[in-house]
Design a protein around this motif. Structure first.
Motif, PDB file in Angstrom:
ATOM      1  N   THR A 596       3.069  12.489  -3.851  1.00 15.37           N
ATOM      2  CA  THR A 596       2.779  13.220  -2.614  1.00 15.37           C
ATOM      3  C   THR A 596       3.469  12.578  -1.417  1.00 15.37           C
ATOM      4  O   THR A 596       3.696  13.243  -0.408  1.00 15.37           O
ATOM      5  CB  THR A 596       1.264  13.254  -2.365  1.00 15.37           C
ATOM      6  N   VAL A 597       3.766  11.269  -1.506  1.00 14.75           N
ATOM      7  CA  VAL A 597       4.465  10.555  -0.442  1.00 14.75           C
ATOM      8  C   VAL A 597       5.630   9.827  -1.087  1.00 14.75           C
ATOM      9  O   VAL A 597       5.470   9.195  -2.134  1.00 14.75           O
ATOM     10  CB  VAL A 597       3.542   9.546   0.274  1.00 14.75           C
ATOM     11  N   VAL A 598       6.779   9.871  -0.482  1.00 16.89           N
ATOM     12  CA  VAL A 598       7.968   9.291  -1.116  1.00 16.89           C
ATOM     13  C   VAL A 598       8.325   7.921  -0.562  1.00 16.89           C
ATOM     14  O   VAL A 598       8.947   7.124  -1.249  1.00 16.89           O
ATOM     15  CB  VAL A 598       9.175  10.240  -0.978  1.00 16.89           C
ATOM     16  N   ASP A 599       7.949   7.608   0.682  1.00 15.22           N
ATOM     17  CA  ASP A 599       8.310   6.304   1.236  1.00 15.22           C
ATOM     18  C   ASP A 599       7.347   5.905   2.340  1.00 15.22           C
ATOM     19  O   ASP A 599       6.483   6.680   2.773  1.00 15.22           O
ATOM     20  CB  ASP A 599       9.752   6.290   1.757  1.00 15.22           C
ATOM     21  N   VAL A 600       7.504   4.668   2.795  1.00  8.89           N
ATOM     22  CA  VAL A 600       6.628   4.109   3.820  1.00  8.89           C
ATOM     23  C   VAL A 600       6.807   4.813   5.154  1.00  8.89           C
ATOM     24  O   VAL A 600       5.846   4.991   5.912  1.00  8.89           O
ATOM     25  CB  VAL A 600       6.895   2.590   3.963  1.00  8.89           C
ATOM     26  N   PHE A 601       8.030   5.257   5.441  1.00  8.70           N
ATOM     27  CA  PHE A 601       8.305   5.896   6.738  1.00  8.70           C
ATOM     28  C   PHE A 601       7.489   7.170   6.902  1.00  8.70           C
ATOM     29  O   PHE A 601       7.042   7.492   8.010  1.00  8.70           O
ATOM     30  CB  PHE A 601       9.803   6.194   6.858  1.00  8.70           C
ATOM     31  N   ALA A 602       7.297   7.903   5.808  1.00 14.57           N
ATOM     32  CA  ALA A 602       6.487   9.120   5.893  1.00 14.57           C
ATOM     33  C   ALA A 602       5.045   8.776   6.261  1.00 14.57           C
ATOM     34  O   ALA A 602       4.395   9.501   7.026  1.00 14.57           O
ATOM     35  CB  ALA A 602       6.542   9.875   4.563  1.00 14.57           C
ATOM     36  N   LEU A 603       4.516   7.687   5.718  1.00 20.18           N
ATOM     37  CA  LEU A 603       3.163   7.261   6.058  1.00 20.18           C
ATOM     38  C   LEU A 603       3.069   6.840   7.515  1.00 20.18           C
ATOM     39  O   LEU A 603       2.101   7.168   8.212  1.00 20.18           O
ATOM     40  CB  LEU A 603       2.750   6.093   5.147  1.00 20.18           C
ATOM     41  N   GLN A 604       4.073   6.087   7.979  1.00 16.73           N
ATOM     42  CA  GLN A 604       4.046   5.614   9.361  1.00 16.73           C
ATOM     43  C   GLN A 604       4.174   6.773  10.347  1.00 16.73           C
ATOM     44  O   GLN A 604       3.480   6.800  11.376  1.00 16.73           O
ATOM     45  CB  GLN A 604       5.177   4.611   9.572  1.00 16.73           C
ATOM     46  N   ASN A 605       5.036   7.718  10.035  1.00 18.61           N
ATOM     47  CA  ASN A 605       5.230   8.865  10.942  1.00 18.61           C
ATOM     48  C   ASN A 605       4.002   9.757  11.019  1.00 18.61           C
ATOM     49  O   ASN A 605       3.740  10.382  12.043  1.00 18.61           O
ATOM     50  CB  ASN A 605       6.443   9.684  10.500  1.00 18.61           C
ATOM     51  N   SER A 606       3.247   9.825   9.911  1.00 14.37           N
ATOM     52  CA  SER A 606       2.060  10.674   9.894  1.00 14.37           C
ATOM     53  C   SER A 606       0.805   9.922  10.339  1.00 14.37           C
ATOM     54  O   SER A 606      -0.293  10.493  10.304  1.00 14.37           O
ATOM     55  CB  SER A 606       1.841  11.241   8.491  1.00 14.37           C
ATOM     56  N   ASN A 607       0.965   8.648  10.719  1.00 11.73           N
ATOM     57  CA  ASN A 607      -0.178   7.832  11.163  1.00 11.73           C
ATOM     58  C   ASN A 607      -1.279   7.794  10.109  1.00 11.73           C
ATOM     59  O   ASN A 607      -2.475   7.828  10.408  1.00 11.73           O
ATOM     60  CB  ASN A 607      -0.725   8.376  12.480  1.00 11.73           C
ATOM     61  N   ALA A 608      -0.875   7.705   8.830  1.00 10.21           N
ATOM     62  CA  ALA A 608      -1.822   7.754   7.720  1.00 10.21           C
ATOM     63  C   ALA A 608      -2.514   6.404   7.523  1.00 10.21           C
ATOM     64  O   ALA A 608      -1.986   5.347   7.899  1.00 10.21           O
ATOM     65  CB  ALA A 608      -1.103   8.153   6.442  1.00 10.21           C
ATOM     66  N   LEU A 626       5.574  -4.485   7.304  1.00  8.33           N
ATOM     67  CA  LEU A 626       5.775  -3.035   7.191  1.00  8.33           C
ATOM     68  C   LEU A 626       5.330  -2.279   8.441  1.00  8.33           C
ATOM     69  O   LEU A 626       5.471  -1.052   8.504  1.00  8.33           O
ATOM     70  CB  LEU A 626       5.038  -2.511   5.951  1.00  8.33           C
ATOM     71  N   HIS A 627       4.724  -2.982   9.399  1.00 10.29           N
ATOM     72  CA  HIS A 627       4.403  -2.448  10.730  1.00 10.29           C
ATOM     73  C   HIS A 627       3.407  -1.298  10.702  1.00 10.29           C
ATOM     74  O   HIS A 627       3.533  -0.323  11.447  1.00 10.29           O
ATOM     75  CB  HIS A 627       5.685  -2.000  11.441  1.00 10.29           C
ATOM     76  N   PHE A 628       2.405  -1.401   9.839  1.00 12.08           N
ATOM     77  CA  PHE A 628       1.277  -0.468   9.917  1.00 12.08           C
ATOM     78  C   PHE A 628       0.307  -0.952  10.994  1.00 12.08           C
ATOM     79  O   PHE A 628       0.157  -2.168  11.216  1.00 12.08           O
ATOM     80  CB  PHE A 628       0.550  -0.386   8.568  1.00 12.08           C
ATOM     81  N   ARG A 629      -0.346  -0.024  11.624  1.00 11.85           N
ATOM     82  CA  ARG A 629      -1.341  -0.396  12.614  1.00 11.85           C
ATOM     83  C   ARG A 629      -2.552  -1.028  11.940  1.00 11.85           C
ATOM     84  O   ARG A 629      -2.920  -0.649  10.831  1.00 11.85           O
ATOM     85  CB  ARG A 629      -1.772   0.835  13.421  1.00 11.85           C
ATOM     86  N   HIS A 630      -3.133  -1.974  12.628  1.00  9.91           N
ATOM     87  CA  HIS A 630      -4.283  -2.693  12.050  1.00  9.91           C
ATOM     88  C   HIS A 630      -5.421  -1.729  11.713  1.00  9.91           C
ATOM     89  O   HIS A 630      -6.086  -1.876  10.677  1.00  9.91           O
ATOM     90  CB  HIS A 630      -4.760  -3.758  13.037  1.00  9.91           C
ATOM     91  N   GLY A 676       8.497   4.436  -4.080  1.00 11.55           N
ATOM     92  CA  GLY A 676       9.059   3.571  -3.054  1.00 11.55           C
ATOM     93  C   GLY A 676       9.594   2.272  -3.626  1.00 11.55           C
ATOM     94  O   GLY A 676       9.509   2.005  -4.826  1.00 11.55           O
ATOM     95  N   PRO A 677      10.120   1.407  -2.783  1.00 13.96           N
ATOM     96  CA  PRO A 677      10.683   0.125  -3.246  1.00 13.96           C
ATOM     97  C   PRO A 677       9.593  -0.885  -3.582  1.00 13.96           C
ATOM     98  O   PRO A 677       8.425  -0.702  -3.254  1.00 13.96           O
ATOM     99  CB  PRO A 677      11.508  -0.342  -2.038  1.00 13.96           C
TER     100      PRO A 677
END
Length: 817
Positions: A596-608, A626-630, A676-677
């Motif tokens: 359903t998700v192909v990479d980390v950027f998609a998660l970050q852009n969707s604020n998941a 990976l710069h996800f919000r806490h 993902g990688p």
């Protein structure tokens, strides 16, 4: 006539042997030099105060010119002080005399060879069987123990081993000895080096046998003075020492001079000490004989003043019964050669010799071949039998070895399987005990040495190296992302075209139209339904291209050319049809899943929101690297929380260490996938205290298990047991690809070639059957095309029309072949 004094402990075996040997030495000196010496022997009974009283009596009453002995440093320290004040040489027979003592007491001479090289021989034995930790048992009040322990520790470190435990025995404390042995047994200590006096050592082994510590999986190594007195034990004592290995001082028993001494010693000793069961002399008797002979020679020279006697003693240089006699300063040359013995049956057997700088050998001599190990020099009988010590090892409080595997079944399987332990060159007893706390806390306990090691899913992190050291990773390392999957075949309306690629569909259509055209052209003069208007014929041709095989029976075909074309076409269509049916069936029955998700950027852009295991480093990595919000990171403390959270969309993805991810997917492969990688992290390893001697061996064993495929096989079996095997999305992508023309190029060439050949034959025969006027029409048509190639299309079309109106119809009979 000179007077020679001696202080011995006649209550001990060593003292008895020394007394007899000194008497024989004085008698032999008289017989050799015809100079008489008067030997005055005093019994100290092992009491330093009695030794001091005896020394004063010998000096003041007997007017002795030198004193031989005593045998312990506690006695020597008092006697040396008295002798130095009176300028009487004191020939110490103690095991070790400190350097400062000879400097302080100028008339003290160390006459017993330093045996500290014996520690290197013990270390060589430890190295031979690749043990890494030993326990040292010594007497609490033994003055020689500190020097011995220091040299043994250094020697063991040189061969990659260490003293893991020190046990100081209180002499004649029977209850305390039993308690200490029981503690050793519970603690799983297995390799013991014993440095005890004769009575204490005998008691130790008798109790050890009663406690079943003289059996398989135990190793006992003894040294002097105990090792050199094994010959004096009775049958009962020997029976409690079966399998012991000893390192004793070398005694050249085969020399004729020693044989003569042995005969005299045997007669005198058996007469004076009938209570002793064995009358053979030991190294202590030989050393006492040599010391008495040395002093006798010094006293026999002219100018026998006390200072001159000492000087003559230190200038001695001759071959004695125990070896070379010479001095450096006030100390006799140290011993460099030792004998390795093994207690079997009623006595002991001589295994090998060890010499400093030369290693092991079967015999002693200039031409002997020395070896660095005992590999080819015979088999050792250990407690329990031959060969039982080949995989022995002691451990440092092994019952406290920690294992925090219970939360993760894959790590627990690897830990409990004993794969690494089987690769060790020694046996390592262990117990798994749970630890209730975090991994960081567990590693800190390793730093405090509350545990020997920690095994489990312990991540190798840079900040943990300040507390412990780690083995190489025993699994693939990395942090991966896990997401739910969805069906790739959700566009079911177009599923029917998936069996073939676009190029394949185009080629099938072109081939069908071409084959239909060939059959139409050949059969059109025989079938009225193939004639009519141009639009009708075009429609009939297209219909024929795709339905001839099903609606036009072969019996209706009039030309052999069209029949051959159709047979080949039918064969190709049969193969393609069956392939299409099989492929479509597989697409309808096999699941086709995609993440359903192909990479980390998609998660970050969707604020998941993303999840991770409870390990602190994972959350830190997601936030800082990976710069996800806490606030978008959710920690899970239990593995059974992962799947429900993903299904309920509480988290869009889950980040796990690769080994844990494999186990999770093996249990949930139908609902989730890895995508993902792989982010590089340290991986899982076992933790040991810094400087642990076990670490190199365990790391080497783990690498062996990995290189020979043992760990990989274990992982496959473990994942297979989950009964829901993980399937890589990339592998799934290629399991059933759409068929391209490359699979059928032979068929297409075959049917195309057959149709083209039939068409060429038909045209050739049709041309030959035409009349001259028909040939002229065709010729005029071709010339018109060539002449008006550049003209306007309208003019060309009119010319062609004019020619066509005058073209007669080809006779039907001309095409019947």
């Amino acid at each position: 006539m000179g007077i020679l004094g001696a202080i011995v402990d006649n209550s001990s075996r060593i003292g008895k042997e020394e007394s007899v040997a000194m008497q024989i030495a004085v008698e032999d000196f008289l017989n050799t030099s015809n100079q008489r010496l008067d030997l005055r022997i005093r019994n100290s009974q092992g009491d330093p105060l009695q030794a001091a009283i005896a020394a004063r009596s010998l000096i003041n009453t007997d007017q002795v010119q030198a004193i031989l002995g005593p045998q312990t440093w506690e006695e020597v320290s008092l006697v040396a002080e008295i002798g130095s004040k009176s300028h009487i040489p004191i020939m110490s027979l103690a095991d070790a005399t400190p350097v400062w003592a000879t400097e302080l007491c100028t008339f003290l001479v160390q006459a017993s060879p330093n045996k500290l090289k014996q520690m290197e021989a013990i270390a060589a034995i430890v190295q031979r069987w690749e043990w890494h930790q030993v326990t040292i048992i010594y007497e609490d009040k033994d003055f020689s123990a500190p020097a011995m322990l220091s040299h043994l520790s250094d020697a063991l470190q040189e061969v990659g081993a260490e003293i893991s435990h020190y046990l100081a025995i209180q002499p004649f404390a029977s209850s305390s000895l039993s308690e200490e042995l029981q503690r050793l047994k519970r603690s799983q200590f297995r390799v013991f080096v014993v440095h005890l006096s004769l009575p204490v050592a005998v008691e130790l082994f008798e109790k050890a046998k009663i406690m079943n510590m003289m059996e398989k999986d135990y190793v006992w190594i003894i040294m002097d003075p105990f090792a050199s007195l094994v010959h004096s034990f009775n049958a009962s004592t020997i029976s409690s020492m079966q399998g012991i290995v000893g390192v004793k001082s070398y005694l050249p028993e085969n020399e004729s001079r020693f044989q003569d001494f042995r005969y005299k010693f045997h007669q005198r000793f058996s007469s004076e000490h009938p209570e002793e069961v064995n009358h053979e002399p030991s190294i202590f008797a030989a050393q006492a004989y040599d010391v008495a002979w040395t002093v006798a020679l010094a006293m026999s020279k002219k100018k026998q003043g006390r200072q001159q006697i000492k000087s003559n003693i230190l200038q001695s240089d001759f071959d004695g019964l125990s070896g070379k006699i010479n001095f450096t300063g006030q100390t006799i040359a140290p011993a460099h050669t030792f004998q390795i013995i093994n207690v079997i049956g009623e006595r002991y057997v001589e295994l090998h010799f060890w010499s400093d700088g030369r290693g092991f050998s079967e015999t002693i001599g200039e031409s002997d071949t020395f070896k660095s190990s005992m590999n080819a020099l015979g088999q050792v009988f250990w407690p329990g039998g031959f060969g039982y010590a080949e995989r022995m090892e002691s451990t440092n409080n092994c019952q406290s070895t920690e294992n925090w595997c219970s939360n993760h079944s894959n790590i627990q399987t690897i830990c409990s399987s004993g794969t690494t332990l089987q690769e060790l060159p020694f046996h390592l007893p262990y117990n798994f005990l749970p630890f209730d706390g975090t991994f960081d806390a567990l590693v800190e306990q390793i730093h405090l040495k509350n545990f020997d090691a920690a095994v489990g899913s312990i991540s190798i992190l840079a900040n943990r190296y300040q507390h412990a050291e780690f083995t190489a990773p025993y699994t693939e390392s990395g942090l991966v992302m896990i997401v739910p999957v969805r069906s790739r075949t959700r566009q079911k309306a177009w599923l029917f075209i998936k069996p073939f690629t676009n190029a394949m569909w185009v080629l099938i259509g072109a081939t069908s139209i071409y084959n239909g055209f060939v059959i139409w052209l050949i059969e059109r003069n025989h079938c009225p339904e193939l004639n009519g208007s141009i639009s009708n014929q075009v429609g009939t041709l297209i219909w024929l291209a795709f339905s001839t095989l099903f609606s036009l029976n072969g019996n209706k075909l009039n030309s052999n050319l069209s029949r051959i074309t159709m047979v080949v076409w039918l064969f190709m269509a049969l193969v393609i049809t069956q392939t299409y049916t099989a492929k479509l069936t597989s697409l309808l029955t096999l699941p086709r899943l995609e993440p359903t998700v192909v990479d980390v950027f998609a998660l970050q852009n969707s604020n998941a929101t993303v999840g991770c295991a409870g390990a602190s480093y994972t959350s830190k990595y997601l936030e800082e690297v990976l710069h996800f919000r806490h606030n978008n990171i959710k920690n899970f403390s239990r593995s059974d929380e992962y799947a429900p959270a993903l299904r309920r969309r509480e988290v869009a993805a889950l980040f796990l260490d690769l080994p844990l991810a494999k186990v999770f997917l093996a249990q949930n492969c139908k609902s989730f996938t890895m995508t993902g990688p792989t982010y590089n992290v340290g991986g899982f390893g076992f933790a040991f205290p810094r400087g642990s001697q076990l670490l190199p061996s365990v790391t080497q064993a783990m690498l062996k298990a990995s290189e020979d495929g043992t760990l990989q096989d274990l992982e496959k079996k473990m994942l297979a047991s989950q009964k829901c095997m993980y399937m890589d999305p990339e592998e799934d992508e290629h399991l059933s690809p759409s068929f391209s023309p490359s699979y059928f190029w032979v068929l297409f060439i075959f049917t195309g070639g057959t149709s083209s050949m039939a068409l060429a034959i038909y045209i050739f025969r049709a041309y030959n059957s035409m009349s001259m006027s028909e040939h002229n029409v065709i010729w005029k048509l071709m010339m018109a095309v060539m002449k008006h190639r550049g003209n306007q299309r309208g003019r060309f079309s009119r010319k062609v029309s004019d020619i066509a109106l005058t073209t007669p119809t080809i006779s039907p009979n001309a095409t019947e072949y």
